[in-house]
Design a protein around this motif. Sequence first.
Motif, short mmCIF file in Angstrom:
data_model
loop_
_atom_site.label_atom_id
_atom_site.label_comp_id
_atom_site.label_asym_id
_atom_site.label_seq_id
_atom_site.Cartn_x
_atom_site.Cartn_y
_atom_site.Cartn_z
N PHE A 18 0.78 -1.27 0.07
CA PHE A 18 -0.19 0.02 0.17
C PHE A 18 0.75 1.06 -0.08
O PHE A 18 0.55 2.26 -0.68
CB PHE A 18 -0.97 0.16 1.34
N ALA A 19 1.84 1.20 0.84
CA ALA A 19 2.96 2.51 0.79
C ALA A 19 3.60 2.73 -0.38
O ALA A 19 3.81 3.77 -0.86
CB ALA A 19 3.72 2.21 2.16
N LEU A 20 3.96 1.62 -1.12
CA LEU A 20 4.66 1.80 -2.17
C LEU A 20 3.64 2.03 -3.29
O LEU A 20 3.94 2.93 -4.15
CB LEU A 20 5.67 0.64 -2.52
N ASP A 21 2.59 1.47 -3.26
CA ASP A 21 1.71 1.96 -4.45
C ASP A 21 1.18 3.27 -4.26
O ASP A 21 1.18 3.84 -5.29
CB ASP A 21 0.30 1.17 -4.12
N THR A 22 1.22 3.83 -3.18
CA THR A 22 0.71 5.17 -2.91
C THR A 22 1.83 6.12 -3.54
O THR A 22 1.60 7.12 -4.29
CB THR A 22 0.47 5.64 -1.42
N ALA A 23 3.16 5.86 -3.13
CA ALA A 23 4.24 6.72 -3.48
C ALA A 23 4.53 6.54 -5.11
O ALA A 23 4.81 7.64 -5.62
CB ALA A 23 5.46 6.27 -2.68
N ILE A 24 4.29 5.43 -5.64
CA ILE A 24 4.46 5.27 -6.86
C ILE A 24 3.33 6.10 -7.74
O ILE A 24 3.85 6.75 -8.72
CB ILE A 24 4.60 3.68 -7.46
N SER A 25 1.99 5.90 -7.46
CA SER A 25 1.12 6.44 -8.29
C SER A 25 1.09 8.06 -7.94
O SER A 25 0.74 8.82 -8.85
CB SER A 25 -0.29 5.74 -8.07
N LYS A 26 1.40 8.35 -6.69
CA LYS A 26 1.67 9.86 -6.62
C LYS A 26 2.66 10.62 -7.45
O LYS A 26 2.38 11.82 -7.76
CB LYS A 26 2.15 9.85 -5.05
N SER A 34 -4.28 8.59 -6.02
CA SER A 34 -3.25 7.78 -5.65
C SER A 34 -3.79 6.77 -4.35
O SER A 34 -3.48 5.53 -4.58
CB SER A 34 -1.92 8.76 -5.12
N LEU A 35 -4.43 7.46 -3.51
CA LEU A 35 -5.08 6.59 -2.32
C LEU A 35 -6.17 5.59 -2.87
O LEU A 35 -6.27 4.48 -2.48
CB LEU A 35 -5.46 7.39 -1.20
N MET A 36 -6.75 5.88 -3.80
CA MET A 36 -7.92 5.38 -4.34
C MET A 36 -7.23 4.24 -5.36
O MET A 36 -7.59 3.03 -5.23
CB MET A 36 -8.75 6.02 -5.26
N THR A 37 -6.08 4.40 -5.91
CA THR A 37 -5.47 3.40 -6.78
C THR A 37 -4.90 2.32 -5.71
O THR A 37 -5.18 1.04 -6.16
CB THR A 37 -4.54 4.29 -7.62
N SER A 38 -4.46 2.79 -4.60
CA SER A 38 -3.63 1.79 -3.80
C SER A 38 -4.94 0.80 -2.96
O SER A 38 -4.53 -0.31 -3.03
CB SER A 38 -2.79 2.59 -2.72
N THR A 39 -5.77 1.46 -2.72
CA THR A 39 -6.79 0.81 -2.08
C THR A 39 -7.73 -0.14 -3.01
O THR A 39 -7.56 -1.29 -2.74
CB THR A 39 -8.17 1.78 -1.53
N LEU A 40 -7.77 0.03 -4.28
CA LEU A 40 -8.42 -0.63 -5.35
C LEU A 40 -7.55 -2.01 -5.61
O LEU A 40 -8.06 -3.09 -5.59
CB LEU A 40 -8.83 0.01 -6.26
N SER A 41 -6.36 -1.58 -5.64
CA SER A 41 -5.02 -2.56 -5.96
C SER A 41 -5.21 -3.63 -4.67
O SER A 41 -5.07 -4.78 -5.03
CB SER A 41 -3.94 -1.90 -5.77
N MET A 42 -5.12 -3.32 -3.44
CA MET A 42 -5.38 -4.00 -2.30
C MET A 42 -6.76 -5.08 -2.41
O MET A 42 -6.72 -6.37 -2.32
CB MET A 42 -5.23 -3.29 -1.26
#
Length: 124
Positions: A18-26, A34-42
């Motif tokens: 989640f942390a890396l997803d958020t940082a990457i998509s940010k 970015s947070l929505m992308t990370s949440t959906l990815s999880m």
Amino acid sequence: MGLGFTMLYTYIPWLVGFALDTAISKMAVKLLRSLMTSTLSMVLGYPTILLAFTALVVPGGSDSMLAWSLASAVLVLGLGTVKIVSYWVVNESFPSKKIALLLYFNAIVMVGAAYATIIMMKKS
């Protein structure tokens, strides 16, 4: 398999992911997307793990090196693809090549975090 149970029932790989997803998509979109992308990815990543391990039957048993290697490869491909699809769904565009590669790298880090968790659990 230990890797499947670790990915399903421990929080360390998911927090790292989640942390890396958020940082990457940010790097490409605003914080809320970015947070929505990370949440959906999880959310989409969890069933991917179940599908990856139900389809995996390997000669030599579930503790063989071949089984661990195949399981890792299937997890990386599955989770990386889910991360790219999540980015596409939320942001309505495909990620750039750089972001896509970083999302696959994130999947590798998540699997590595699961291995590290297994090692830590064996030591305690």
